[in-house]
Design an enzyme around this catalytic site. Structure first.
Site, PDB file in Angstrom:
ATOM      1  N   ARG A 132       0.832  -1.211  -0.089  1.00  0.00           N
ATOM      2  CA  ARG A 132       0.114   0.051   0.097  1.00  0.00           C
ATOM      3  C   ARG A 132       0.845   1.254   0.030  1.00  0.00           C
ATOM      4  O   ARG A 132       1.877   1.387   0.794  1.00  0.00           O
ATOM      5  CB  ARG A 132      -0.929   0.166   1.240  1.00  0.00           C
ATOM      6  CG  ARG A 132      -2.224  -0.863   1.074  1.00  0.00           C
ATOM      7  CD  ARG A 132      -2.955  -0.399   0.298  1.00  0.00           C
ATOM      8  NE  ARG A 132      -4.052  -1.436   0.064  1.00  0.00           N
ATOM      9  CZ  ARG A 132      -4.192  -2.476  -0.657  1.00  0.00           C
ATOM     10  NH1 ARG A 132      -3.476  -2.799  -1.609  1.00  0.00           N
ATOM     11  NH2 ARG A 132      -5.581  -3.332  -0.615  1.00  0.00           N
ATOM     12  N   HIS A 138      -0.748  -0.126  -9.610  1.00  0.00           N
ATOM     13  CA  HIS A 138      -1.210  -1.252  -8.986  1.00  0.00           C
ATOM     14  C   HIS A 138      -2.085  -2.273  -9.731  1.00  0.00           C
ATOM     15  O   HIS A 138      -3.060  -2.623  -9.791  1.00  0.00           O
ATOM     16  CB  HIS A 138      -2.776  -0.297  -8.211  1.00  0.00           C
ATOM     17  CG  HIS A 138      -3.025  -1.166  -6.994  1.00  0.00           C
ATOM     18  ND1 HIS A 138      -3.210  -0.378  -5.835  1.00  0.00           N
ATOM     19  CD2 HIS A 138      -3.036  -2.514  -6.483  1.00  0.00           C
ATOM     20  CE1 HIS A 138      -3.277  -1.178  -4.714  1.00  0.00           C
ATOM     21  NE2 HIS A 138      -3.297  -2.374  -5.151  1.00  0.00           N
ATOM     22  N   GLU A 153      -2.503   7.605  -5.127  1.00  0.00           N
ATOM     23  CA  GLU A 153      -2.670   6.838  -6.237  1.00  0.00           C
ATOM     24  C   GLU A 153      -4.301   7.000  -6.807  1.00  0.00           C
ATOM     25  O   GLU A 153      -4.467   6.900  -7.980  1.00  0.00           O
ATOM     26  CB  GLU A 153      -2.139   5.273  -6.246  1.00  0.00           C
ATOM     27  CG  GLU A 153      -3.436   4.517  -5.169  1.00  0.00           C
ATOM     28  CD  GLU A 153      -2.741   3.194  -5.172  1.00  0.00           C
ATOM     29  OE1 GLU A 153      -1.753   2.732  -5.019  1.00  0.00           O
ATOM     30  OE2 GLU A 153      -3.610   2.320  -5.599  1.00  0.00           O
TER      31      GLU A 153
HETATM   32  P1  NAD Z   1      -1.583 -11.306   4.984  1.00  0.00           P
HETATM   33  O1  NAD Z   1      -2.586 -10.736   6.074  1.00  0.00           O
HETATM   34  O2  NAD Z   1      -1.397 -12.800   4.713  1.00  0.00           O
HETATM   35  O3  NAD Z   1      -0.188 -10.894   5.514  1.00  0.00           O
HETATM   36  C1  NAD Z   1       0.472  -9.742   6.332  1.00  0.00           C
HETATM   37  C2  NAD Z   1       1.242  -9.831   7.123  1.00  0.00           C
HETATM   38  O4  NAD Z   1       1.775  -8.419   7.742  1.00  0.00           O
HETATM   39  C3  NAD Z   1       0.999 -10.785   8.540  1.00  0.00           C
HETATM   40  O5  NAD Z   1       1.810 -11.666   8.576  1.00  0.00           O
HETATM   41  C4  NAD Z   1       0.878  -9.559   9.543  1.00  0.00           C
HETATM   42  O6  NAD Z   1       1.071  -9.991  10.857  1.00  0.00           O
HETATM   43  C5  NAD Z   1       2.034  -8.675   9.009  1.00  0.00           C
HETATM   44  N1  NAD Z   1       1.772  -7.278   9.849  1.00  0.00           N
HETATM   45  C6  NAD Z   1       0.699  -6.615  10.249  1.00  0.00           C
HETATM   46  N2  NAD Z   1       1.119  -5.442  10.445  1.00  0.00           N
HETATM   47  C7  NAD Z   1       2.693  -5.310  10.327  1.00  0.00           C
HETATM   48  C8  NAD Z   1       3.518  -4.319  10.607  1.00  0.00           C
HETATM   49  N3  NAD Z   1       3.313  -3.130  11.266  1.00  0.00           N
HETATM   50  N4  NAD Z   1       4.786  -4.786  10.493  1.00  0.00           N
HETATM   51  C9  NAD Z   1       5.062  -5.750   9.855  1.00  0.00           C
HETATM   52  N5  NAD Z   1       4.389  -6.827   9.674  1.00  0.00           N
HETATM   53  C10 NAD Z   1       2.995  -6.571   9.845  1.00  0.00           C
HETATM   54  O7  NAD Z   1      -1.785 -10.431   3.893  1.00  0.00           O
HETATM   55  P2  NAD Z   1      -1.048 -10.570   2.261  1.00  0.00           P
HETATM   56  O8  NAD Z   1      -2.290 -11.350   1.627  1.00  0.00           O
HETATM   57  O9  NAD Z   1       0.039 -11.274   2.212  1.00  0.00           O
HETATM   58  O10 NAD Z   1      -1.023  -9.017   1.697  1.00  0.00           O
HETATM   59  C11 NAD Z   1      -0.431  -8.098   2.314  1.00  0.00           C
HETATM   60  C12 NAD Z   1      -0.572  -6.635   1.519  1.00  0.00           C
HETATM   61  O11 NAD Z   1      -0.566  -6.951   0.117  1.00  0.00           O
HETATM   62  C13 NAD Z   1      -1.986  -6.488   1.661  1.00  0.00           C
HETATM   63  O12 NAD Z   1      -2.369  -5.875   3.127  1.00  0.00           O
HETATM   64  C14 NAD Z   1      -2.553  -5.503   0.806  1.00  0.00           C
HETATM   65  O13 NAD Z   1      -2.084  -4.229   1.260  1.00  0.00           O
HETATM   66  C15 NAD Z   1      -1.193  -5.583  -0.089  1.00  0.00           C
HETATM   67  N6  NAD Z   1      -1.985  -6.383  -1.455  1.00  0.00           N
HETATM   68  C16 NAD Z   1      -1.507  -5.572  -2.507  1.00  0.00           C
HETATM   69  C17 NAD Z   1      -2.134  -5.813  -3.981  1.00  0.00           C
HETATM   70  C18 NAD Z   1      -1.546  -5.284  -5.355  1.00  0.00           C
HETATM   71  O14 NAD Z   1      -2.307  -5.559  -6.230  1.00  0.00           O
HETATM   72  N7  NAD Z   1      -0.612  -4.604  -5.393  1.00  0.00           N
HETATM   73  C19 NAD Z   1      -2.921  -6.997  -3.829  1.00  0.00           C
HETATM   74  C20 NAD Z   1      -3.255  -7.713  -2.825  1.00  0.00           C
HETATM   75  C21 NAD Z   1      -2.735  -7.293  -1.798  1.00  0.00           C
END
Ligand code: NAD
Length: 340
Positions: free
Chosen positions: A234, A295, A263
Site C-alpha cells: 500500500r 497497482h 494513487e
Molecule cells: P497477510 O494478512 O497474509 O499478511 C500480512 C502480514 O503482515 C501478516 O503476517 C501480519 O502479521 C503482518 N503485519 C501486520 N502489521 C505489520 C507491521 N506493522 N509490521 C510488519 N508486519 C506486519 O496479507 P497478504 O495477503 O500477504 O497481503 C499483504 C498486503 O498486500 C495487503 O495488506 C495489501 O495491502 C497488499 N496487496 C496488494 C495488492 C496489489 O495488487 N498490489 C494485492 C493484494 C494485496
C-alpha cells in the site's frame, strides 16, 4: 440480491458477470468511484461492492446506511479504505476477499526486482531506438544477495520461497513469525537490522496507523547505500518525500512501486492526454532507477476469477443469513493493532 458495483472496468464486469449469473444476484455496474458525492447511485441497494480506491469514510458510510445499504462487499484483501468503527456503529457487515492470488502479487514483486536490477525497462527503449550500447545497464547477481521482507504473511511468504530459489539470504520482520519462512531459513530481525543488512527490501504488511510511513527519513538513513526498495502493498507505507530524498542522495539505488500514497487520483485511468498535477509523482518518474506500475500486481486471470467468485459467495452468505468466513470483524482488527 441487488448489488451496486462501483469502480468497475470492462474486466470487472466480465468476471463478476459470470459469477453473478451462477449465484443468481443482480449486479448494477457503475464506472465511477464510490465517494461521498456518488453514494446517491446506491440508493435502495442493500449491498454495495467496492474496490481499493473507493472512499468509505464516515460520511460515505452514513449516507449509504441512510439509503438502506447493509452489506459492503470489498473486492480486495486490504480494508484500510473503510472506516470500520463507523461501519460497525451503523450495523453494516463488511466482507472481503482475503486471498485471491498471493502468487500474482509475489510474482509481480519479482518482476519489479528483476526489471530494476537488470534495467530491462531502459534496455527495451534503447534497443527499439537502435541503441545497442549496454553502458549503464549493469546489474548484480541475486544469488547470494540479502532480501528483507517486511510482513511475512501470504504474499511475503511466497516471495520468500521464490527468492530462496534464486539463492538469496532471507531476513524478515513481522509481528508473528511465519513457520513456513522459518523453515526456508529466514532470519527474523528488528526493522533497523533488516534495513541495514538488506540489498533488497520488499514491503508486504498491511497499511495500518502503526505501519503508516514505515519507510521514513530515519528508515532510509538506516538502509545500505544503494539498496533496492519495492512496495507492492500500500502506498502509505512509504513517505514519498523521504524516498525521493533517498534516491537523490543515492541511499536508495532502485525503487519499484506498484502502489503510491496519492494513487487514487491517478491509477487505473488513462491520463495520457492530461497534464498531471502531482509534482511529487512526476519527480519520482524522472529518476531512471524508479519503476512504477499502476497497482497491477493482482491483475492475473486467476486472481480476477477468485475475486469474482469469492465476492459473489460472500454476498450469497449474507443474503442467506449465514456467517461469512470472510467478514472483517472490528474486534479482530483491534486485537491485531493492540499487539503491534
Ligand atoms: P497477510 O494478512 O497474509 O499478511 C500480512 C502480514 O503482515 C501478516 O503476517 C501480519 O502479521 C503482518 N503485519 C501486520 N502489521 C505489520 C507491521 N506493522 N509490521 C510488519 N508486519 C506486519 O496479507 P497478504 O495477503 O500477504 O497481503 C499483504 C498486503 O498486500 C495487503 O495488506 C495489501 O495491502 C497488499 N496487496 C496488494 C495488492 C496489489 O495488487 N498490489 C494485492 C493484494 C494485496
Amino acid at each position: 440480491m441487488k448489488v451496486a458495483v462501483f469502480n468497475t472496468k470492462e474486466y470487472d464486469r466480465q468476471f463478476l458477470g459470470v459469477f453473478a449469473a451462477l449465484y443468481g444476484h443482480e449486479l448494477v455496474f457503475f464506472e465511477t468511484r464510490l465517494t461521498e458525492n456518488t453514494t446517491i447511485l446506491a440508493n435502495g441497494f442493500p449491498a454495495v461492492c467496492v474496490f481499493i480506491n473507493d472512499d468509505l469514510n464516515a460520511n460515505t458510510l452514513r449516507s449509504l446506511a441512510s439509503q438502506g445499504t447493509k452489506l459492503l462487499a470489498l473486492r480486495s484483501a486490504g480494508y484500510n479504505h473503510v472506516d470500520l468503527s463507523v461501519a460497525a456503529e451503523l450495523g453494516m457487515t463488511v466482507v472481503r476477499v482475503p486471498a485471491y492470488s498471493p502468487y500474482a502479487v509475489a510474482e509481480h514483486t519479482v518482476a519489479l526486482i528483476l526489471a530494476l536490477n537488470r534495467k530491462t525497462h531502459r534496455a527495451y527503449n534503447r534497443v527499439r531506438e537502435g541503441n545497442f550500447s549496454i553502458e549503464g545497464l549493469q546489474g548484480f547477481d541475486l544469488f547470494g544477495s540479502t532480501v528483507g521482507i517486511v510482513g511475512t504473511g501470504k504474499i511475503g511468504a511466497i516471495l520468500a520461497q521464490i527468492m530462496k530459489g534464486f539463492g538469496c539470504n532471507l531476513l524478515g520482520y513481522d509481528l508473528y513469525p511465519n513457520k513456513a519462512c522459518l523453515e526456508l531459513g529466514m532470519n527474523y530481525v528488528e526493522l533497523p537490522e533488516l534495513f541495514a543488512n538488506s540489498d533488497i527490501i520488499s514491503l508486504h504488511c498491511p497499511l495500518t496507523p502503526e505501519s503508516h510511513h514505515l519507510i521514513s527519513v530515519q528508515a532510509v538513513d538506516q538502509m545500505k547505500q544503494g539498496a533496492m526498495l519495492i512496495n507492492t502493498s500500500r502506498g502509505g507505507l512509504i513517505d514519498t518525500q523521504a524516498a525521493i530524498d533517498g534516491l537523490k542522495s543515492g541511499k536508495i539505488g532502485y525503487l519499484g512501486l506498484d502502489v503510491y500514497e496519492q494513487e487514487a487520483d491517478l491509477f487505473f485511468e488513462d491520463l495520457s492526454n492530461v497534464v498531471i498535477q502531482d509534482d511529487v509523482f512526476q519527480r519520482l518518474l524522472a529518476f531512471p532507477n524508479v519503476l512504477v506500475t499502476s497497482h497491477q500486481a493482482f491483475f492475473t486471470k486467476n486472481a480476477l476469477t477468485n475475486i469474482a467468485e469469492t465476492t459473489l459467495a460472500n454476498i450469497t452468505d449474507f443474503a442467506e443469513g449465514r456467517v461469512c468466513a470472510n467478514e472483517v470483524k472490528l474486534d479482530k482488527v483491534r486485537v491485531a493493532k493492540t499487539t503491534v
